[in-house]
Motif scaffolding. Structure first.
Motif, short mmCIF file in Angstrom:
data_model
loop_
_atom_site.label_atom_id
_atom_site.label_comp_id
_atom_site.label_asym_id
_atom_site.label_seq_id
_atom_site.Cartn_x
_atom_site.Cartn_y
_atom_site.Cartn_z
N SER A 53 0.82 -1.21 0.00
CA SER A 53 0.00 0.00 0.00
C SER A 53 0.85 1.27 0.00
O SER A 53 2.02 1.27 0.42
CB SER A 53 -0.91 0.02 1.23
OG SER A 53 -0.17 0.27 2.40
N THR A 54 0.25 2.32 -0.47
CA THR A 54 0.89 3.63 -0.45
C THR A 54 1.21 4.04 0.98
O THR A 54 2.25 4.64 1.24
CB THR A 54 -0.04 4.68 -1.10
OG1 THR A 54 -0.40 4.22 -2.40
CG2 THR A 54 0.61 6.04 -1.20
N THR A 55 0.31 3.70 1.89
CA THR A 55 0.52 4.04 3.30
C THR A 55 1.79 3.37 3.83
O THR A 55 2.61 4.02 4.48
CB THR A 55 -0.69 3.60 4.15
OG1 THR A 55 -1.86 4.21 3.60
CG2 THR A 55 -0.53 4.01 5.60
N TRP A 56 1.98 2.09 3.52
CA TRP A 56 3.18 1.37 3.96
C TRP A 56 4.44 2.02 3.40
O TRP A 56 5.43 2.21 4.10
CB TRP A 56 3.09 -0.10 3.53
CG TRP A 56 4.31 -0.90 3.91
CD1 TRP A 56 5.34 -1.23 3.09
CD2 TRP A 56 4.64 -1.43 5.18
NE1 TRP A 56 6.28 -1.96 3.77
CE2 TRP A 56 5.88 -2.10 5.07
CE3 TRP A 56 4.00 -1.43 6.43
CZ2 TRP A 56 6.48 -2.75 6.14
CZ3 TRP A 56 4.61 -2.08 7.49
CH2 TRP A 56 5.83 -2.72 7.34
N GLU A 63 8.95 3.26 11.92
CA GLU A 63 7.51 3.02 12.00
C GLU A 63 7.17 1.60 11.55
O GLU A 63 6.35 0.92 12.17
CB GLU A 63 6.75 4.03 11.14
CG GLU A 63 6.79 5.44 11.71
CD GLU A 63 6.17 6.45 10.77
OE1 GLU A 63 5.27 7.17 11.23
OE2 GLU A 63 6.60 6.51 9.59
N ARG A 64 7.81 1.14 10.50
CA ARG A 64 7.54 -0.21 9.98
C ARG A 64 7.91 -1.29 10.98
O ARG A 64 7.37 -2.38 10.93
CB ARG A 64 8.31 -0.44 8.68
CG ARG A 64 7.75 0.33 7.51
CD ARG A 64 8.55 0.04 6.28
NE ARG A 64 8.09 0.84 5.15
CZ ARG A 64 8.57 0.75 3.94
NH1 ARG A 64 9.56 -0.09 3.67
NH2 ARG A 64 8.10 1.51 2.98
N SER A 65 8.84 -1.00 11.87
CA SER A 65 9.29 -2.01 12.83
C SER A 65 8.38 -2.09 14.06
O SER A 65 8.57 -2.96 14.91
CB SER A 65 10.73 -1.73 13.26
OG SER A 65 10.79 -0.53 14.00
N ARG A 66 7.39 -1.21 14.15
CA ARG A 66 6.47 -1.21 15.29
C ARG A 66 5.54 -2.42 15.24
O ARG A 66 5.45 -3.13 14.25
CB ARG A 66 5.65 0.07 15.29
CG ARG A 66 6.48 1.29 15.61
CD ARG A 66 5.68 2.58 15.60
NE ARG A 66 4.43 2.45 16.32
CZ ARG A 66 3.31 3.07 15.93
NH1 ARG A 66 3.29 3.83 14.86
NH2 ARG A 66 2.20 2.92 16.63
N GLU A 74 -3.71 2.36 13.84
CA GLU A 74 -3.45 3.77 13.53
C GLU A 74 -3.66 4.10 12.06
O GLU A 74 -4.03 5.22 11.71
CB GLU A 74 -2.02 4.15 13.93
CG GLU A 74 -1.82 4.27 15.40
CD GLU A 74 -0.37 4.58 15.75
OE1 GLU A 74 0.35 5.18 14.92
OE2 GLU A 74 0.05 4.20 16.86
N HIS A 75 -3.36 3.16 11.19
CA HIS A 75 -3.45 3.36 9.74
C HIS A 75 -4.29 2.22 9.14
O HIS A 75 -3.74 1.23 8.65
CB HIS A 75 -2.06 3.34 9.09
CG HIS A 75 -1.09 4.30 9.70
ND1 HIS A 75 -1.09 5.65 9.43
CD2 HIS A 75 -0.07 4.09 10.59
CE1 HIS A 75 -0.12 6.23 10.11
NE2 HIS A 75 0.51 5.31 10.82
#
Length: 105
Positions: A53-56, A63-66, A74-75
């Protein structure tokens, strides 16, 4: 039957049209409750996270490691969709397998 997704998602609209007794839960308007999210994660694991996704792509490495469940909360666009709950079972995506399992040709 519940379809968790986004009201403007073409795939979710296709599923909703094919499943007239289903109700769409727009996860942007109605946050997915933690228990449902945890159950879906237990069933699908990382498959539930839409990394295309564009969001990713807009998230940085930190953030990706959360925790993925926190990220999806959140998204909501980070959740692969549609997530369909029927008779206590989850189905992910509008794939031929999902359509067969739900009795849709």
């Amino acid at each position: 039957m519940l379809i968790y997704g986004l009201k403007n998602c073409d795939t979710c609209r296709k599923a909703l049209k094919s499943l007239p007794n289903a109700r769409l839960v727009d996860v942007r308007a109605e946050a997915l409750d933690r228990v449902t999210l945890q159950r879906a994660w237990a069933r699908f694991g990382a498959e539930l996270l839409n990394t295309r996704s564009t969001t990713w792509r807009g998230l940085d490495a930190d953030e990706r490691s959360r925790d993925p469940l926190e990220l999806i909360a959140e998204h909501p666009a980070l959740m692969k969709r549609p997530l369909i709950e029927a008779e206590g079972e989850f189905h992910l995506g509008w794939t031929p397998e999902t359509r067969r399992a739900l009795g849709v040709d």
